[in-house]
Design a protein around this motif. Structure first.
Motif, PDB file in Angstrom:
ATOM      1  N   SER A   1      -2.509  53.254  44.641  1.00  0.00           N
ATOM      2  CA  SER A   1      -1.278  52.589  44.229  1.00  0.00           C
ATOM      3  C   SER A   1      -0.577  51.980  45.444  1.00  0.00           C
ATOM      4  CB  SER A   1      -0.339  53.577  43.538  1.00  0.00           C
ATOM      5  OG  SER A   1       0.251  54.455  44.495  1.00  0.00           O
ATOM      6  N   TRP A   2       0.185  50.921  45.187  1.00  0.00           N
ATOM      7  CA  TRP A   2       0.945  50.305  46.265  1.00  0.00           C
ATOM      8  C   TRP A   2       2.012  51.253  46.801  1.00  0.00           C
ATOM      9  CZ3 TRP A   2      -0.517  46.089  48.756  1.00  0.00           C
ATOM     10  CH2 TRP A   2      -1.414  45.225  48.112  1.00  0.00           C
ATOM     11  N   ASP A   3       2.598  52.069  45.932  1.00  0.00           N
ATOM     12  CA  ASP A   3       3.605  53.035  46.392  1.00  0.00           C
ATOM     13  C   ASP A   3       3.007  53.972  47.436  1.00  0.00           C
ATOM     14  OD1 ASP A   3       5.576  51.974  44.806  1.00  0.00           O
ATOM     15  OD2 ASP A   3       5.410  53.499  43.226  1.00  0.00           O
ATOM     16  N   GLU A   4       1.811  54.486  47.143  1.00  0.00           N
ATOM     17  CA  GLU A   4       1.148  55.387  48.092  1.00  0.00           C
ATOM     18  C   GLU A   4       0.774  54.634  49.363  1.00  0.00           C
ATOM     19  OE1 GLU A   4      -2.833  58.227  48.509  1.00  0.00           O
ATOM     20  OE2 GLU A   4      -2.372  57.254  46.582  1.00  0.00           O
ATOM     21  N   ALA A   5       0.245  53.432  49.187  1.00  0.00           N
ATOM     22  CA  ALA A   5      -0.187  52.643  50.344  1.00  0.00           C
ATOM     23  C   ALA A   5       0.982  52.334  51.272  1.00  0.00           C
ATOM     24  CB  ALA A   5      -0.832  51.349  49.854  1.00  0.00           C
ATOM     25  N   GLU A   6       2.110  51.945  50.696  1.00  0.00           N
ATOM     26  CA  GLU A   6       3.281  51.638  51.508  1.00  0.00           C
ATOM     27  C   GLU A   6       3.825  52.883  52.179  1.00  0.00           C
ATOM     28  OE1 GLU A   6       4.806  47.828  48.803  1.00  0.00           O
ATOM     29  OE2 GLU A   6       5.891  49.735  48.741  1.00  0.00           O
ATOM     30  N   ALA A   7       3.848  53.991  51.442  1.00  0.00           N
ATOM     31  CA  ALA A   7       4.392  55.231  52.004  1.00  0.00           C
ATOM     32  C   ALA A   7       3.593  55.690  53.225  1.00  0.00           C
ATOM     33  CB  ALA A   7       4.409  56.329  50.944  1.00  0.00           C
ATOM     34  N   LEU A   8       2.269  55.538  53.165  1.00  0.00           N
ATOM     35  CA  LEU A   8       1.429  55.941  54.291  1.00  0.00           C
ATOM     36  C   LEU A   8       1.783  55.153  55.546  1.00  0.00           C
ATOM     37  CD1 LEU A   8      -2.047  56.195  52.507  1.00  0.00           C
ATOM     38  CD2 LEU A   8      -0.797  58.081  53.575  1.00  0.00           C
ATOM     39  N   LEU A   9       1.968  53.854  55.393  1.00  0.00           N
ATOM     40  CA  LEU A   9       2.271  53.032  56.561  1.00  0.00           C
ATOM     41  C   LEU A   9       3.707  53.211  57.045  1.00  0.00           C
ATOM     42  CD1 LEU A   9       0.489  49.605  55.921  1.00  0.00           C
ATOM     43  CD2 LEU A   9      -0.324  51.605  57.179  1.00  0.00           C
ATOM     44  N   VAL A  10       4.639  53.341  56.115  1.00  0.00           N
ATOM     45  CA  VAL A  10       6.039  53.513  56.511  1.00  0.00           C
ATOM     46  C   VAL A  10       6.214  54.814  57.295  1.00  0.00           C
ATOM     47  CG1 VAL A  10       8.379  53.893  55.637  1.00  0.00           C
ATOM     48  CG2 VAL A  10       6.962  52.064  54.664  1.00  0.00           C
ATOM     49  N   ALA A  11       5.443  55.847  56.925  1.00  0.00           N
ATOM     50  CA  ALA A  11       5.518  57.111  57.656  1.00  0.00           C
ATOM     51  C   ALA A  11       5.099  56.935  59.112  1.00  0.00           C
ATOM     52  CB  ALA A  11       4.638  58.156  56.981  1.00  0.00           C
ATOM     53  N   ASP A  12       4.103  56.075  59.343  1.00  0.00           N
ATOM     54  CA  ASP A  12       3.599  55.861  60.707  1.00  0.00           C
ATOM     55  C   ASP A  12       4.358  54.763  61.453  1.00  0.00           C
ATOM     56  OD1 ASP A  12       1.669  57.810  60.423  1.00  0.00           O
ATOM     57  OD2 ASP A  12       0.095  56.394  59.801  1.00  0.00           O
ATOM     58  N   PHE A  13       4.904  53.803  60.712  1.00  0.00           N
ATOM     59  CA  PHE A  13       5.586  52.657  61.334  1.00  0.00           C
ATOM     60  C   PHE A  13       6.941  52.420  60.650  1.00  0.00           C
ATOM     61  CE2 PHE A  13       0.977  51.928  61.405  1.00  0.00           C
ATOM     62  CZ  PHE A  13       0.744  51.773  62.765  1.00  0.00           C
ATOM     63  N   PRO A  14       7.866  53.385  60.768  1.00  0.00           N
ATOM     64  CA  PRO A  14       9.132  53.266  60.035  1.00  0.00           C
ATOM     65  C   PRO A  14       9.934  52.033  60.416  1.00  0.00           C
ATOM     66  CG  PRO A  14       9.221  55.053  61.657  1.00  0.00           C
ATOM     67  CD  PRO A  14       7.791  54.632  61.553  1.00  0.00           C
ATOM     68  N   ASP A  15       9.766  51.556  61.648  1.00  0.00           N
ATOM     69  CA  ASP A  15      10.514  50.373  62.077  1.00  0.00           C
ATOM     70  C   ASP A  15       9.974  49.085  61.481  1.00  0.00           C
ATOM     71  OD1 ASP A  15       8.192  50.867  63.635  1.00  0.00           O
ATOM     72  OD2 ASP A  15       8.864  49.407  65.121  1.00  0.00           O
ATOM     73  N   ARG A  16       8.788  49.165  60.817  1.00  0.00           N
ATOM     74  CA  ARG A  16       8.183  47.979  60.206  1.00  0.00           C
ATOM     75  C   ARG A  16       8.221  48.042  58.674  1.00  0.00           C
ATOM     76  NH1 ARG A  16       5.388  45.240  64.235  1.00  0.00           N
ATOM     77  NH2 ARG A  16       5.621  43.466  62.806  1.00  0.00           N
ATOM     78  N   GLU A  17       9.091  48.894  58.131  1.00  0.00           N
ATOM     79  CA  GLU A  17       9.114  49.086  56.679  1.00  0.00           C
ATOM     80  C   GLU A  17       9.317  47.766  55.928  1.00  0.00           C
ATOM     81  OE1 GLU A  17      11.319  51.695  53.147  1.00  0.00           O
ATOM     82  OE2 GLU A  17      11.939  51.958  55.244  1.00  0.00           O
ATOM     83  N   HIS A  18      10.236  46.957  56.403  1.00  0.00           N
ATOM     84  CA  HIS A  18      10.518  45.692  55.717  1.00  0.00           C
ATOM     85  C   HIS A  18       9.260  44.827  55.641  1.00  0.00           C
ATOM     86  CE1 HIS A  18      12.522  42.017  54.494  1.00  0.00           C
ATOM     87  NE2 HIS A  18      11.988  41.401  55.534  1.00  0.00           N
ATOM     88  N   HIS A  19       8.528  44.750  56.748  1.00  0.00           N
ATOM     89  CA  HIS A  19       7.308  43.930  56.778  1.00  0.00           C
ATOM     90  C   HIS A  19       6.210  44.538  55.919  1.00  0.00           C
ATOM     91  CE1 HIS A  19       8.640  42.151  60.905  1.00  0.00           C
ATOM     92  NE2 HIS A  19       9.187  41.514  59.881  1.00  0.00           N
ATOM     93  N   ILE A  20       6.097  45.856  55.933  1.00  0.00           N
ATOM     94  CA  ILE A  20       5.068  46.532  55.131  1.00  0.00           C
ATOM     95  C   ILE A  20       5.300  46.271  53.645  1.00  0.00           C
ATOM     96  CG2 ILE A  20       4.241  48.816  54.413  1.00  0.00           C
ATOM     97  CD1 ILE A  20       4.864  49.669  57.409  1.00  0.00           C
ATOM     98  N   ARG A  21       6.530  46.431  53.207  1.00  0.00           N
ATOM     99  CA  ARG A  21       6.825  46.235  51.777  1.00  0.00           C
ATOM    100  C   ARG A  21       6.750  44.758  51.377  1.00  0.00           C
ATOM    101  NH1 ARG A  21       7.906  51.089  49.899  1.00  0.00           N
ATOM    102  NH2 ARG A  21       8.989  52.630  51.183  1.00  0.00           N
ATOM    103  N   ALA A  22       6.854  43.881  52.351  1.00  0.00           N
ATOM    104  CA  ALA A  22       6.764  42.448  52.058  1.00  0.00           C
ATOM    105  C   ALA A  22       5.368  42.046  51.615  1.00  0.00           C
ATOM    106  CB  ALA A  22       7.166  41.639  53.295  1.00  0.00           C
ATOM    107  N   PHE A  23       4.354  42.829  51.981  1.00  0.00           N
ATOM    108  CA  PHE A  23       2.981  42.462  51.632  1.00  0.00           C
ATOM    109  C   PHE A  23       2.815  42.377  50.118  1.00  0.00           C
ATOM    110  CE2 PHE A  23      -1.545  42.655  51.123  1.00  0.00           C
ATOM    111  CZ  PHE A  23      -2.076  42.094  52.273  1.00  0.00           C
ATOM    112  N   ARG A  24       3.205  43.418  49.418  1.00  0.00           N
ATOM    113  CA  ARG A  24       3.092  43.384  47.950  1.00  0.00           C
ATOM    114  C   ARG A  24       4.166  42.483  47.332  1.00  0.00           C
ATOM    115  NH1 ARG A  24       2.584  42.070  43.710  1.00  0.00           N
ATOM    116  NH2 ARG A  24       2.065  43.206  41.796  1.00  0.00           N
ATOM    117  N   LYS A  25       5.361  42.538  47.897  1.00  0.00           N
ATOM    118  CA  LYS A  25       6.475  41.774  47.328  1.00  0.00           C
ATOM    119  C   LYS A  25       6.157  40.285  47.275  1.00  0.00           C
ATOM    120  CE  LYS A  25      11.397  40.815  48.036  1.00  0.00           C
ATOM    121  NZ  LYS A  25      12.590  41.092  48.895  1.00  0.00           N
ATOM    122  N   HIS A  26       5.469  39.780  48.298  1.00  0.00           N
ATOM    123  CA  HIS A  26       5.203  38.347  48.392  1.00  0.00           C
ATOM    124  C   HIS A  26       3.732  38.022  48.130  1.00  0.00           C
ATOM    125  CE1 HIS A  26       9.252  37.488  49.851  1.00  0.00           C
ATOM    126  NE2 HIS A  26       9.141  38.548  50.630  1.00  0.00           N
TER     127      HIS A  26
END
Length: 203
Positions: free
Chosen positions: A55-80
């Motif tokens: 799931s995208w929720d799981e995929a985003e959570a994994l990356l946000v945990a490792d790169f919290p300062d890039r959360e906006h960019h990580i979530r932009a992948f699915r959003k856009h």
């Protein structure tokens, strides 16, 4: 050579364009920073796991945990995501629809996340025209694993030796051949026409 009775199309970069740089050239304007983001954070392998069914929720959570300062960019992948598939390849689509109109048995086999494929069908209604489709994210299998070709052949009643597969990825073409299919490497519509005609498939 066995007569071709079944024609199977890949979708991304065969029927519709795909390029994650399209929205991200705006989101991360600096080219070097953007390349680093795709190389280290939202990587091809990370995205491929959504094609496998994560799931995208799981995929985003994994990356946000490792790169919290890039959360906006990580979530932009699915959003856009829709911006990454901006247009169809009309000449390739014309080949596919022409084969369908001629009475050929046409199906599709794609590495695609289940939810983005549903979105793609809304954007590109021609994706509903073939007899059916195997979507990797719906069954938890990925090209070029032989198992996904075998599953597609079983589900749609295809004789492997009488099947030709069309994909832009040479690894996926080789996977199809390993499963006993015939296969052609897609590099453009004109070459596809020639390849199909060489296999006795008139257009």
């Amino acid at each position: 050579m066995t007569e071709i009775r079944h024609i199977v199309f890949d979708i991304g970069k065969v029927l519709i364009h795909y390029d994650p740089n399209l929205p991200f050239s705006r989101i991360i304007p600096d080219e070097a920073e953007r390349a680093d983001f795709f190389a280290r954070i939202c990587t091809h392998d990370w995205n491929l796991e959504q094609d496998r069914g994560r799931s995208w929720d799981e995929a985003e959570a994994l990356l946000v945990a490792d790169f919290p300062d890039r959360e906006h960019h990580i979530r932009a992948f699915r959003k856009h995501w829709a911006e990454m598939v901006p247009h169809a390849y009309d000449d390739s689509v014309a080949i596919m629809t022409g084969l369908i109109d001629a009475g050929r048995d046409v199906t599709m086999l794609t590495n695609f996340a289940a939810d983005t494929f549903a979105e793609a069908k809304m954007m590109y209604p021609f994706l509903t025209l073939p007899r059916g489709v195997t979507v990797s994210g719906e069954i938890g299998l990925l090209k070029p694993d032989i198992a996904i070709y075998e599953r597609h052949a079983q589900d749609f009643g295809l004789e492997p030796s009488a099947t030709v597969f069309i994909d832009d990825s040479y690894a996926n073409v080789e996977g199809a051949r390993a499963a006993g299919w015939q296969a052609v490497h897609f590099t453009g519509a004109e070459k596809l026409k020639a390849d199909l005609q060489a296999l006795g498939v008139s257009l």
